[in-house]
Design a protein around this motif. Structure first.
Motif, PDB file in Angstrom:
ATOM      1  N   GLY A 103       0.825  -1.200   0.000  1.00 59.56           N
ATOM      2  CA  GLY A 103       0.000   0.000   0.000  1.00 59.56           C
ATOM      3  C   GLY A 103       0.858   1.247   0.000  1.00 59.56           C
ATOM      4  O   GLY A 103       2.102   1.171  -0.026  1.00 59.56           O
ATOM      5  N   PRO A 104       0.244   2.417   0.047  1.00 60.54           N
ATOM      6  CA  PRO A 104       1.000   3.667  -0.086  1.00 60.54           C
ATOM      7  C   PRO A 104       1.932   3.965   1.080  1.00 60.54           C
ATOM      8  O   PRO A 104       2.854   4.771   0.926  1.00 60.54           O
ATOM      9  CB  PRO A 104      -0.098   4.733  -0.190  1.00 60.54           C
ATOM     10  CG  PRO A 104      -1.292   4.113   0.461  1.00 60.54           C
ATOM     11  CD  PRO A 104      -1.197   2.659   0.147  1.00 60.54           C
ATOM     12  N   TRP A 105       1.701   3.339   2.230  1.00 56.98           N
ATOM     13  CA  TRP A 105       2.546   3.626   3.392  1.00 56.98           C
ATOM     14  C   TRP A 105       3.644   2.589   3.597  1.00 56.98           C
ATOM     15  O   TRP A 105       4.414   2.690   4.546  1.00 56.98           O
ATOM     16  CB  TRP A 105       1.683   3.722   4.651  1.00 56.98           C
ATOM     17  CG  TRP A 105       0.712   4.856   4.598  1.00 56.98           C
ATOM     18  CD1 TRP A 105      -0.639   4.778   4.418  1.00 56.98           C
ATOM     19  CD2 TRP A 105       1.029   6.247   4.671  1.00 56.98           C
ATOM     20  NE1 TRP A 105      -1.191   6.039   4.393  1.00 56.98           N
ATOM     21  CE2 TRP A 105      -0.186   6.958   4.554  1.00 56.98           C
ATOM     22  CE3 TRP A 105       2.209   6.973   4.845  1.00 56.98           C
ATOM     23  CZ2 TRP A 105      -0.249   8.346   4.584  1.00 56.98           C
ATOM     24  CZ3 TRP A 105       2.153   8.355   4.877  1.00 56.98           C
ATOM     25  CH2 TRP A 105       0.940   9.028   4.749  1.00 56.98           C
ATOM     26  N   GLN A 106       3.726   1.636   2.703  1.00 54.16           N
ATOM     27  CA  GLN A 106       4.760   0.608   2.848  1.00 54.16           C
ATOM     28  C   GLN A 106       6.154   1.226   2.740  1.00 54.16           C
ATOM     29  O   GLN A 106       6.457   1.966   1.800  1.00 54.16           O
ATOM     30  CB  GLN A 106       4.599  -0.469   1.775  1.00 54.16           C
ATOM     31  CG  GLN A 106       5.537  -1.652   1.951  1.00 54.16           C
ATOM     32  CD  GLN A 106       5.253  -2.769   0.954  1.00 54.16           C
ATOM     33  OE1 GLN A 106       4.701  -2.539  -0.119  1.00 54.16           O
ATOM     34  NE2 GLN A 106       5.608  -3.989   1.308  1.00 54.16           N
ATOM     35  N   GLY A 107       6.994   0.942   3.705  1.00 54.21           N
ATOM     36  CA  GLY A 107       8.371   1.428   3.687  1.00 54.21           C
ATOM     37  C   GLY A 107       8.553   2.876   4.076  1.00 54.21           C
ATOM     38  O   GLY A 107       9.685   3.387   4.023  1.00 54.21           O
TER      39      GLY A 107
END
Length: 395
Positions: A115-119
């Motif tokens: 998703g967009p918040w990965q990492g």
């Protein structure tokens, strides 16, 4: 940890005693960290709900297991999750509950999931703000004054820069105020620096392993020390161990190393020279950055796996930076302060040096006179206030 016939095992630190330092971390610092993370990014409803749930769990709930499909579920099971889930955060070993809190925080913000918040490092804004602060400019500019000074003065200045850089710990700032101590006690409660230098003669043959602690204004002087040792031939090779993911607010990751290196190479004067030494050393393999999964384990270093043990055993000297790593090095226990440092680190695979600013209750290796003077002057505040430091070496 192997048996120590001369040193009875001290009790493990818990957070269950109101008014104690560990209790304050769990009850006050962790909620403050959740609020800081929430304000650092425009997280969506899913992340907001997960952060709310973690906050409620920390305050009044129990430790919950990781999702069954978490990439490191089995690893945390091996690290003791079965024994601790379902219990209060305050009733399990403090080192375990602190470490697991950060793992759950990353779960809440979607760090490990697609998703967009990965990492996305939830602590990155605070790390970059510190790295770009005017104080960092002044500290780097001060390097120019070292040029032309005797070599031993430069060595000492950079060693102490690395030691006292631990005061830049962002997590510590959330629950403590830095100020000058009113005590007449010396800031260094133990100083084995002569032994440290004796292990690194300027022959170019030594291998240094440095287990880093915080990013930003602490990591910069750690890198400067490594650059100095490489440039002077005190080490021919350096291995820098960092965390595999964001941890303890400001602990250094590989990305933080690169940010710090860019900061140095973009500076002026001597700082840029040090930066170029490090850049060159990374490109030709004299400086290696590693992020072993155990670096974020909720366990003492005595439990390190065989591959990490073998890696460390190959080093001429391992330098262990910071308060958390010190707790992991000697065991997160309520040791009598005069407990010999050499005995509690006897298991460690090779010579080891601890560079630490005191910010938790754990302490070993003090002589009785030093302990008595500290207690008389400050009660027990000297243990946690960040106004004292130590250099301890076991050869």
């Amino acid at each position: 940890m192997p048996d120590r016939p001369h040193t009875p095992i001290a009790p493990v630190l818990l957070g269950d005693e109101p008014g104690s330092f560990p209790h304050g971390v769990l009850a006050e610092r962790h909620p403050a960290i959740i609020r800081q993370v929430r304000e650092s990014f425009p997280y969506g409803p899913e992340q907001q709900r997960a952060l709310d749930a973690l906050l409620a769990s920390c305050a009044e709930g129990v430790i919950e297991p990781l999702p069954a499909d978490a990439h490191d579920h089995d690893r945390w099971q091996a690290w003791g999750a079965d024994a601790h889930t379902g219990r209060s955060w305050f009733d399990v070993p403090w080192l375990w509950s602190e470490s697991y809190f950060y793992r759950r925080l990353l779960q809440a913000v979607g760090y490990f999931t697609a998703g967009p918040w990965q990492g996305i490092d939830p602590f990155r804004p605070a790390k970059l703000a510190e790295l770009d602060a005017p104080e960092t400019d002044r500290e780097l500019a001060a390097l120019d004054a070292l040029d032309g000074r005797p070599a031993d003065e430069q060595d000492r200045a950079l060693l102490h820069g690395s030691l006292w850089g631990n005061r830049a710990d962002l997590g510590f700032r959330l629950s403590a105020t830095h100020g000058a101590t009113s005590s007449d006690s010396p800031p260094l409660v133990a100083d084995d620096s002569a032994s440290l230098w004796s292990l690194l003669p300027p022959s170019g043959a030594a291998t240094l392993c440095l287990i880093a602690d915080n990013a930003g204004r602490e990591l910069v002087p750690d890198l400067l020390l490594i650059a100095r040792l490489l440039a002077q031939g005190r080490v021919g090779r350096a291995i820098l161990h960092v965390k595999p993911y964001p941890y303890y607010v400001s602990d250094a990751t590989h990305a933080d190393v690169l940010d710090a290196l860019r900061r140095l190479t973009a500076a002026q004067g001597a700082a840029a020279t040090y930066g170029r030494v490090l850049w060159s050393a990374m490109t030709d393999g004299r400086l290696t950055v590693r992020a072993h999964p155990f670096s974020s384990a909720p366990l003492p270093f005595a439990a390190m796996p065989d591959d990490l043990r073998e890696d460390i055993a190959s080093a001429t000297l391992t330098v262990v930076k910071g308060d958390l790593n010190y707790r992991r090095l000697v065991g997160d226990r309520r040791w009598p302060p005069t407990t010999p440092f050499a005995e509690v680190t006897a298991y460690f695979p090779g010579p080891v040096a601890a560079l630490r600013t005191l910010k938790s209750d754990v302490i070993t290796g003090l002589d009785a006179g030093t302990e008595a003077a500290l207690v008389e002057a400050e009660g027990q505040k000297w243990r946690t206030g960040g106004t004292h430091a130590l250099i301890q070496v076991r050869t």
